[in-house]
Write a protein that holds these residues in place. Structure first.
Motif, PDB file in Angstrom:
ATOM      1  N   GLY A 171       0.826  -1.194   0.000  1.00 60.20           N
ATOM      2  CA  GLY A 171       0.000   0.000   0.000  1.00 60.20           C
ATOM      3  C   GLY A 171       0.868   1.254   0.000  1.00 60.20           C
ATOM      4  O   GLY A 171       1.786   1.402  -0.790  1.00 60.20           O
ATOM      5  N   ALA A 172       0.576   2.158   0.944  1.00 58.99           N
ATOM      6  CA  ALA A 172       1.323   3.411   1.037  1.00 58.99           C
ATOM      7  C   ALA A 172       2.603   3.284   1.858  1.00 58.99           C
ATOM      8  O   ALA A 172       3.339   4.256   1.994  1.00 58.99           O
ATOM      9  N   PHE A 173       2.885   2.097   2.382  1.00 56.06           N
ATOM     10  CA  PHE A 173       3.974   1.955   3.346  1.00 56.06           C
ATOM     11  C   PHE A 173       5.192   1.262   2.750  1.00 56.06           C
ATOM     12  O   PHE A 173       5.087   0.265   2.050  1.00 56.06           O
ATOM     13  N   ARG A 174       6.366   1.858   3.054  1.00 57.34           N
ATOM     14  CA  ARG A 174       7.662   1.301   2.675  1.00 57.34           C
ATOM     15  C   ARG A 174       8.556   1.431   3.895  1.00 57.34           C
ATOM     16  O   ARG A 174       8.965   2.524   4.259  1.00 57.34           O
ATOM     17  N   PHE A 175       8.898   0.306   4.527  1.00 58.65           N
ATOM     18  CA  PHE A 175       9.659   0.384   5.771  1.00 58.65           C
ATOM     19  C   PHE A 175      10.414  -0.907   6.038  1.00 58.65           C
ATOM     20  O   PHE A 175      10.246  -1.909   5.324  1.00 58.65           O
ATOM     21  N   LYS A 176      11.252  -0.865   7.060  1.00 62.23           N
ATOM     22  CA  LYS A 176      12.004  -2.047   7.468  1.00 62.23           C
ATOM     23  C   LYS A 176      12.218  -2.005   8.973  1.00 62.23           C
ATOM     24  O   LYS A 176      11.990  -0.983   9.636  1.00 62.23           O
ATOM     25  N   PHE A 177      12.638  -3.150   9.520  1.00 57.53           N
ATOM     26  CA  PHE A 177      13.039  -3.233  10.910  1.00 57.53           C
ATOM     27  C   PHE A 177      14.514  -3.638  10.948  1.00 57.53           C
ATOM     28  O   PHE A 177      15.014  -4.274  10.018  1.00 57.53           O
ATOM     29  N   ASP A 178      15.187  -3.269  12.018  1.00 59.24           N
ATOM     30  CA  ASP A 178      16.593  -3.650  12.206  1.00 59.24           C
ATOM     31  C   ASP A 178      16.747  -4.164  13.627  1.00 59.24           C
ATOM     32  O   ASP A 178      16.731  -3.394  14.580  1.00 59.24           O
ATOM     33  N   LYS A 179      16.892  -5.475  13.782  1.00 56.10           N
ATOM     34  CA  LYS A 179      16.882  -6.042  15.123  1.00 56.10           C
ATOM     35  C   LYS A 179      18.125  -5.686  15.935  1.00 56.10           C
ATOM     36  O   LYS A 179      18.156  -5.900  17.142  1.00 56.10           O
ATOM     37  N   GLU A 180      19.140  -5.125  15.281  1.00 56.73           N
ATOM     38  CA  GLU A 180      20.327  -4.675  16.015  1.00 56.73           C
ATOM     39  C   GLU A 180      20.084  -3.330  16.686  1.00 56.73           C
ATOM     40  O   GLU A 180      20.852  -2.924  17.560  1.00 56.73           O
ATOM     41  N   ASP A 181      19.033  -2.642  16.281  1.00 56.67           N
ATOM     42  CA  ASP A 181      18.674  -1.378  16.923  1.00 56.67           C
ATOM     43  C   ASP A 181      18.172  -1.663  18.334  1.00 56.67           C
ATOM     44  O   ASP A 181      17.771  -2.785  18.647  1.00 56.67           O
ATOM     45  N   VAL A 182      18.123  -0.654  19.178  1.00 55.53           N
ATOM     46  CA  VAL A 182      17.790  -0.868  20.582  1.00 55.53           C
ATOM     47  C   VAL A 182      16.359  -1.378  20.771  1.00 55.53           C
ATOM     48  O   VAL A 182      16.079  -2.144  21.684  1.00 55.53           O
ATOM     49  N   ILE A 183      15.437  -0.991  19.922  1.00 59.22           N
ATOM     50  CA  ILE A 183      14.092  -1.585  19.920  1.00 59.22           C
ATOM     51  C   ILE A 183      13.723  -1.965  18.488  1.00 59.22           C
ATOM     52  O   ILE A 183      12.626  -1.701  18.012  1.00 59.22           O
ATOM     53  N   GLY A 184      14.677  -2.613  17.844  1.00 62.18           N
ATOM     54  CA  GLY A 184      14.558  -2.875  16.414  1.00 62.18           C
ATOM     55  C   GLY A 184      13.420  -3.771  16.001  1.00 62.18           C
ATOM     56  O   GLY A 184      12.971  -3.714  14.856  1.00 62.18           O
ATOM     57  N   TYR A 185      12.916  -4.602  16.911  1.00 65.69           N
ATOM     58  CA  TYR A 185      11.842  -5.523  16.549  1.00 65.69           C
ATOM     59  C   TYR A 185      10.500  -4.814  16.344  1.00 65.69           C
ATOM     60  O   TYR A 185       9.616  -5.354  15.688  1.00 65.69           O
ATOM     61  N   ILE A 186      10.365  -3.629  16.907  1.00 65.70           N
ATOM     62  CA  ILE A 186       9.090  -2.917  16.803  1.00 65.70           C
ATOM     63  C   ILE A 186       9.249  -1.472  16.338  1.00 65.70           C
ATOM     64  O   ILE A 186       8.264  -0.747  16.246  1.00 65.70           O
ATOM     65  N   TYR A 187      10.485  -1.069  16.031  1.00 68.70           N
ATOM     66  CA  TYR A 187      10.744   0.319  15.621  1.00 68.70           C
ATOM     67  C   TYR A 187      10.938   0.377  14.109  1.00 68.70           C
ATOM     68  O   TYR A 187      11.945  -0.099  13.585  1.00 68.70           O
ATOM     69  N   PRO A 188       9.989   0.948  13.376  1.00 69.19           N
ATOM     70  CA  PRO A 188      10.092   0.969  11.909  1.00 69.19           C
ATOM     71  C   PRO A 188      11.080   2.035  11.431  1.00 69.19           C
ATOM     72  O   PRO A 188      11.219   3.098  12.035  1.00 69.19           O
ATOM     73  N   LYS A 189      11.753   1.731  10.353  1.00 70.30           N
ATOM     74  CA  LYS A 189      12.660   2.686   9.724  1.00 70.30           C
ATOM     75  C   LYS A 189      12.301   2.838   8.258  1.00 70.30           C
ATOM     76  O   LYS A 189      11.800   1.903   7.631  1.00 70.30           O
TER      77      LYS A 189
END
Length: 300
Positions: free
Chosen positions: A210-228
């Motif tokens: 749809g309108a969304f383009r994003f990724k997650f990075d599990k090495e980030d401090v809350i990467g499992y739920i923080y979209p980038k």
């Protein structure tokens, strides 16, 4: 793991046998339950429909006349808002509060890491989760629901032609335990963590829908739920992949070190248990394409 000979034999399964088995399954689960899965009638007016996507999280699909470019910009705005909600910034913060917040984030990320690793026994379990949720999605009335699975050496790409993601769905993927799934026994999506199973094989899962383009990075401090936001090259490549396949949703999983996933992990008999998906196309790293259909007709 199945041998190559076993896989070749599976490709030649009689379409009629699969179709008959699927019909038998639908009779066993009951006509009443089957009726609930019927596609909704199309409407010329804007309407909202409950839906689910990878991980079993509920979404709301809204028919609008918004242009594609404006929709993507709105998607970026929503992503930035979710980021701010998860990592507040501003004059009211201080160093002590930041340290306390960081410790909480680290604890949360460790918990999610254990959850993603220990709730599934095998690397390929995420395939069942994605397929089940693709089957739970909403599809246009004139659309033949289909899935494409591309098992590359460096990454896997999984696509479907559902209606696409909306804000509520996006927010649910950035959370835990938001599933509205019911009676999906054997799938962790029922608990609202189905999508998190992809972290067992990928450190940076990417999504275009749809309108969304994003990724997650599990090495980030809350990467499992923080979209980038996707990088420019990443977004361009994945959007082009979606358009080339005439799909609407794509999940790309760059394999992490040691991931044990190939096309042999997909069993064509899974089509018997889907109510909406009628076709699955699987591309091996060698370029060989297998097409499985359960509607009794030859795939296009």
């Amino acid at each position: 793991r199945a041998s190559p000979n076993t896989f070749d034999a599976a490709r030649k399964l009689d379409l009629e046998q699969i179709t008959c088995a699927k019909r038998l399954w639908e009779e066993l689960v009951g006509e009443e339950e089957a009726e609930e899965e019927e596609f909704p009638a199309e409407s010329s007016e804007s309407e909202e429909e409950e839906d689910e996507v990878a991980g079993g999280e509920a979404i709301t699909t809204t028919t609008t006349t918004t242009t594609k470019g404006a929709a993507v910009e709105e998607g970026r705005r929503i992503l930035a808002k979710v980021q701010e909600e998860k990592r507040p910034s501003g004059a009211n913060r201080n160093a002590e509060a930041d340290r306390a917040l960081l410790r909480t984030y680290e604890m949360l990320n460790r918990s999610l890491s254990l959850l993603a690793r220990d709730t599934v026994a095998r690397d390929d379990h995420f395939i069942a989760e994605l397929l089940q949720n693709f089957d739970d999605n909403q599809y246009g009335k004139a659309v033949v629901p289909r899935v494409e699975m591309d098992f590359g050496e460096e990454a896997g790409t999984f696509l479907c032609n559902e209606v696409g993601m909306e804000e509520a769905n996006f927010r649910a993927l950035c959370d835990v335990g938001r599933s509205t799934k019911k009676h999906k026994f054997g799938y962790i999506g029922e608990k609202g963590i189905g999508f998190k199973s992809v972290f067992r094989v990928s450190d940076t899962p990417m999504v275009v829908s749809g309108a969304f383009r994003f990724k997650f990075d599990k090495e980030d401090v809350i990467g499992y739920i923080y979209p980038k936001q996707l990088g420019e090259a990443e977004e361009k490549a994945l959007v082009e992949r979606v358009e080339r396949s005439r799909m609407t949703t794509a999940v790309r999983l760059p394999w992490c070190e040691g991931a044990q996933v190939t096309e042999l992990c997909v069993d064509p008999l899974c089509l018997m248990f889907f109510r909406k998906i009628k076709e699955i196309r699987v591309r091996a790293a060698t370029g060989v394409v297998s097409i499985w259909s359960c509607d009794g007709t030859e795939p296009a």
